[in-house]
Design an enzyme around this catalytic site. Structure first.
Site, PDB file in Angstrom:
ATOM      1  N   TYR A  36     -76.152  14.507  -9.559  1.00 18.53           N
ATOM      2  CA  TYR A  36     -77.078  13.389  -9.783  1.00 18.53           C
ATOM      3  C   TYR A  36     -76.404  12.178 -10.420  1.00 18.53           C
ATOM      4  O   TYR A  36     -77.059  11.157 -10.623  1.00 18.53           O
ATOM      5  CB  TYR A  36     -78.241  13.850 -10.655  1.00 18.53           C
ATOM      6  CG  TYR A  36     -79.079  14.930 -10.025  1.00 18.53           C
ATOM      7  CD1 TYR A  36     -79.904  14.648  -8.943  1.00 18.53           C
ATOM      8  CD2 TYR A  36     -79.044  16.238 -10.492  1.00 18.53           C
ATOM      9  CE1 TYR A  36     -80.675  15.644  -8.345  1.00 18.53           C
ATOM     10  CE2 TYR A  36     -79.812  17.237  -9.916  1.00 18.53           C
ATOM     11  CZ  TYR A  36     -80.622  16.931  -8.838  1.00 18.53           C
ATOM     12  OH  TYR A  36     -81.380  17.911  -8.249  1.00 18.53           O
ATOM     13  N   HIS A  41     -82.089   7.441  -9.934  1.00 17.09           N
ATOM     14  CA  HIS A  41     -82.950   8.079 -10.924  1.00 17.09           C
ATOM     15  C   HIS A  41     -82.230   8.326 -12.248  1.00 17.09           C
ATOM     16  O   HIS A  41     -82.875   8.658 -13.245  1.00 17.09           O
ATOM     17  CB  HIS A  41     -83.465   9.410 -10.370  1.00 17.09           C
ATOM     18  CG  HIS A  41     -84.947   9.582 -10.479  1.00 17.09           C
ATOM     19  ND1 HIS A  41     -85.826   8.561 -10.802  1.00 17.09           N
ATOM     20  CD2 HIS A  41     -85.741  10.697 -10.331  1.00 17.09           C
ATOM     21  CE1 HIS A  41     -87.063   9.023 -10.828  1.00 17.09           C
ATOM     22  NE2 HIS A  41     -87.042  10.310 -10.549  1.00 17.09           N
ATOM     23  N   ASN A  88     -89.116  15.515 -14.236  1.00 16.54           N
ATOM     24  CA  ASN A  88     -90.573  15.663 -14.316  1.00 16.54           C
ATOM     25  C   ASN A  88     -91.061  16.421 -15.545  1.00 16.54           C
ATOM     26  O   ASN A  88     -92.268  16.571 -15.732  1.00 16.54           O
ATOM     27  CB  ASN A  88     -91.124  16.320 -13.037  1.00 16.54           C
ATOM     28  CG  ASN A  88     -90.613  17.734 -12.851  1.00 16.54           C
ATOM     29  OD1 ASN A  88     -89.636  18.131 -13.481  1.00 16.54           O
ATOM     30  ND2 ASN A  88     -91.264  18.494 -11.993  1.00 16.54           N
ATOM     31  N   ASP A 113     -85.263   4.147 -14.736  1.00 15.29           N
ATOM     32  CA  ASP A 113     -85.126   3.405 -13.481  1.00 15.29           C
ATOM     33  C   ASP A 113     -86.469   2.913 -12.980  1.00 15.29           C
ATOM     34  O   ASP A 113     -87.502   3.537 -13.225  1.00 15.29           O
ATOM     35  CB  ASP A 113     -84.486   4.304 -12.420  1.00 15.29           C
ATOM     36  CG  ASP A 113     -85.333   5.552 -12.158  1.00 15.29           C
ATOM     37  OD1 ASP A 113     -85.934   5.651 -11.076  1.00 15.29           O
ATOM     38  OD2 ASP A 113     -85.398   6.430 -13.051  1.00 15.29           O
ATOM     39  N   ASN A 134     -92.209   9.962 -12.357  1.00 20.93           N
ATOM     40  CA  ASN A 134     -92.572  11.293 -12.847  1.00 20.93           C
ATOM     41  C   ASN A 134     -92.142  11.545 -14.293  1.00 20.93           C
ATOM     42  O   ASN A 134     -92.821  12.272 -15.021  1.00 20.93           O
ATOM     43  CB  ASN A 134     -91.999  12.376 -11.937  1.00 20.93           C
ATOM     44  CG  ASN A 134     -92.738  12.462 -10.615  1.00 20.93           C
ATOM     45  OD1 ASN A 134     -93.916  12.124 -10.528  1.00 20.93           O
ATOM     46  ND2 ASN A 134     -92.054  12.910  -9.568  1.00 20.93           N
TER      47      ASN A 134
END
Length: 207
Positions: A36, A41, A88, A113, A134
């Protein structure tokens, strides 16, 4: 030349500020794991990486389901967090730290973000809805309020033919990374203003 006693007083003052109780949380949102890194994100994690270099401290202690580090900002002891819960469930980490240190919502700063703006755009707000994010949605749920300062980092508006999950988990282009970095350079001043109680000034200066 500065008087040596003035220097000792300065050092003592700084140490006193940093040894007091934690009064603020600064939380950068993202997803843990190398795959990631540099995704849209993870702009919040990028901000935290920049801040630890800027203030010369480490965000590497495991606590509150997060990687944590501390620094003295504007005379306040601030806990910096990178939640490791995945996006989340970010609110679980924030709530644990806030409950432990009894941090009021107005002293919890979230950096994340935003797909409503192009890279290089930064927005500061005192409160607001999740806007489909989220991580923010879970923080609002866990804190039972949407009143907390946040710094939103533009990562590019999603093209119509893109799935949202695919877009936010996609990596920024090299040009997008450069544009995002222009925002990261502004964040320390914004954080200092917010922590010192000058959120309105930060909004006027950077929005």
């Amino acid at each position: 030349m500065s008087n040596i006693f003035d220097l000792f007083r300065k050092i003592s003052s700084e140490n006193t500020a940093s040894s007091g109780p934690v009064t603020h949380l600064v939380v950068g949102l993202g997803n843990p794991g190398n795959k990631y890194t540099m995704t849209r994100h993870n702009a919040g994690f990028m901000a935290m990486d920049y801040l630890q270099q800027k203030y010369n401290f480490k965000i590497n202690k495991v606590k509150f389901k997060s990687l944590c580090g501390e620094a003295s900002i504007s005379g306040k002891r601030v806990l910096f967090m990178k939640p490791q819960t995945f996006m989340n469930l970010s609110g679980e980490a924030v709530r644990e730290a806030a409950d432990f240190y009894k941090i009021p919502n107005e002293n919890i700063v979230i950096i994340y973000d935003d797909v409503s703006f192009d890279p290089g755009t930064m927005r500061i707000k005192r409160k607001g809805s999740a806007g489909g994010h989220n991580g923010i949605k879970n923080i609002i749920l866990q804190l039972d309020t949407d009143v907390f300062p946040r710094i939103k980092l533009g990562v590019g508006v999603k093209p119509k033919d893109y799935d949202m999950v695919g877009w936010v988990l996609g990596k920024l282009t090299p040009e997008g990374q450069k544009e995002l970095f222009t925002c990261l350079e502004k964040i320390p001043e914004a954080i200092e203003l917010i922590v010192s109680g000058n959120t309105d000034k930060a909004m006027n200066l950077f929005n």
